[in-house]
Design an enzyme around this catalytic site. Structure first.
Site, PDB file in Angstrom:
ATOM      1  CG  ASN A   7      -1.947   0.982   1.299  1.00  0.00           C
ATOM      2  OD1 ASN A   7      -1.924   1.928   0.515  1.00  0.00           O
ATOM      3  ND2 ASN A   7      -2.888   0.819   2.210  1.00  0.00           N
ATOM      4  NE  ARG A 245      -6.440  14.595   1.258  1.00  0.00           N
ATOM      5  CZ  ARG A 245      -6.660  13.304   1.013  1.00  0.00           C
ATOM      6  NH1 ARG A 245      -7.576  12.939   0.138  1.00  0.00           N
ATOM      7  NH2 ARG A 245      -5.969  12.381   1.636  1.00  0.00           N
TER       8      ARG A 245
END
Ligand code: ADP
Length: 412
Positions: A7, A245
């Site tokens: 990952n 974000r």
């Protein structure tokens, strides 16, 4: 079958090794080996664990991502954390690929053509897809001709109806690939299936909203086992407020800032991805634990950050429920979703108009995977531990069984 999962992040790499026998267990099994390496400049910090409970931390100097990942993977067959006698014991390697582009709706065996497609989709997710291609090349170098599988974060959302995927800009955007792809698909798909299993129901008969609340945050609305809507879109920037974000904002802000000459494209990218969200509002941190701690000490901007996070999350859940025409189960997963009783409580308080009632004690005390709804709640509320690596390992196992007459690389 020994399945290694990679990952890859832009400056980190997580990896796990699982052994899967003739059947796949219902409950996620323990890993044989798990490692994580993060690098800042030329220093990389690794933490590796194996199933015997050995934990090893190391700090190494590296010149590239490849060197850092090679250091991490070498602990699979070297040192006290070793979990296999040699690299040849690994039967298949699964990669989480963030962007599968418009074509992939299921995991695939990695071929030169697949790599070319992943490279094409790198226009949309440059940091991630390139890191994942690097990972595939490194595996070829270290493990030789082992089968590799790409599991796409966008795949689960590929069956979303066009009304949910096409942006209402000019139609030519859609034709040129600018549309809503959605992300965190591996996690949303796993959580929906796990919810059905925990509730002893057929997923096809359930309407589920899954909330993946980690550093990145997104929701999915799941009906008849498919994602029919999600909050992230063309990029993982759309939708909910996140750690650093912004999530969705009025696009007019961007055109205003460009016209005023305040921000160039790269600066805008940095502001929206790294300097916004919980961090941008609080000025303290993008980590929900620090926001909660500061809020309790009376920090007004930490409280505002928390309130915006919850307001937007609740509104987005409402939109998902409206799209589904109801909700049987609401699932919370990932760092915030699994651990923050405060966020779950604040979000659920105003969802009582749906007949949703939390069990206040279970919300605080029960560890995932758990049903934390009151017994008379019309909607089940579940916490489910994020298991992206295990979900990828399981996909590899299924694909290998389906597509190849599989035999172990090293017979037992
Ligand atoms: P990623 O999205 O990088 O995989 P995680 O799923 O591990 O990250 O989520 C990381 C976030 O989870 C942290 O930034 C932190 O805000 C949050 N988190 C972890 N533990 C807790 C906790 N006990 N309470 C509140 N938030 C938590």
């Amino acid at each position: 079958m020994k399945v290694l999962v990679l990952n890859s992040g832009s400056s980190s790499q997580k990896s796990s090794l699982y052994e899967i026998g003739e059947t796949v267990a219902d409950d996620p099994p323990a890993f044989l080996w798990e490692g994580k390496i993060e690098w800042h400049g030329d220093i990389a910090e690794a933490e590796v664990k194996n199933s015997r409970g050995t934990v090893q931390r190391s700090s190494v100097q590296v010149l590239s991502r490849a060197e850092a990942v090679e250091h991490l993977l070498s602990t699979l067959w070297q040192d006290k954390t070793r979990a296999v006698a040699s690299a040849a014991e690994i039967d298949v390697v699964g990669h989480r690929v963030v962007h599968g582009g418009p074509n992939y709706d299921a995991p695939v065996l990695v071929t030169p053509e697949v790599k070319a497609e992943i490279a094409k989709a790198a226009h949309f997710a440059p940091l991630h897809n390139r890191a994942e291609l690097d990972g595939m090349e490194l595996v070829e170098k270290l493990l030789g001709p082992v089968p590799q599988v790409a599991v796409f974060d966008t795949a689960f959302h590929r069956k979303m109806p066009q009304a949910a995927t096409v942006y209402p800009g000019p139609y030519r955007w859609f034709e040129s690939g600018i549309h809503r792809y959605g992300f965190h698909g591996v996690s949303h798909q796993y959580c929906a299936a796990r919810a059905a299993q925990l509730l002893r129901r057929d997923l096809d008969s359930l309407k589920v909203v899954t909330c993946h609340l980690g550093n990145g945050c997104s929701l999915a609305a799941i009906h008849e086992s498919h994602s029919i809507d999600t909050t992230m879109g063309f990029t993982p920037l759309e939708g909910l407020m996140m750690g650093t974000r912004s999530g969705s904002i009025d696009p007019g802000i961007l055109t205003y800032l460009i016209r005023q000459g305040h921000l160039r494209p790269q600066e805008m990218d940095d502001v929206l991805n790294q300097e916004s969200g919980l961090l941008g509002i609080s000025g303290i941190s993008g980590d929900m634990r620090e926001i909660l701690a500061s809020m309790k000490q009376g920090h007004a901007r930490a409280k505002l950050a928390f309130d915006i996070y919850v307001h937007r999350l609740r509104a987005a859940i409402g939109a998902m429920v409206a799209g589904l025409g109801g909700m049987d189960a609401l699932v919370f997963t990932a760092g915030v979703g699994e651990n923050s009783a405060e966020v779950r409580d604040a979000v659920c308080q105003k969802l009582d108009f749906l007949g949703l009632k939390l069990n206040a004690t279970a919300n605080v005390q029960r560890a995932p995977d758990a049903d934390i709804a009151a017994s008379d709640s019309a909607v089940r509320v579940l916490t489910i531990r994020a298991q992206e690596e295990w979900a990828i390992a399981r996909e590899c196992w299924h694909l290998m069984r389906r597509s190849l007459r599989w035999t172990p690389r090293i017979p037992a």
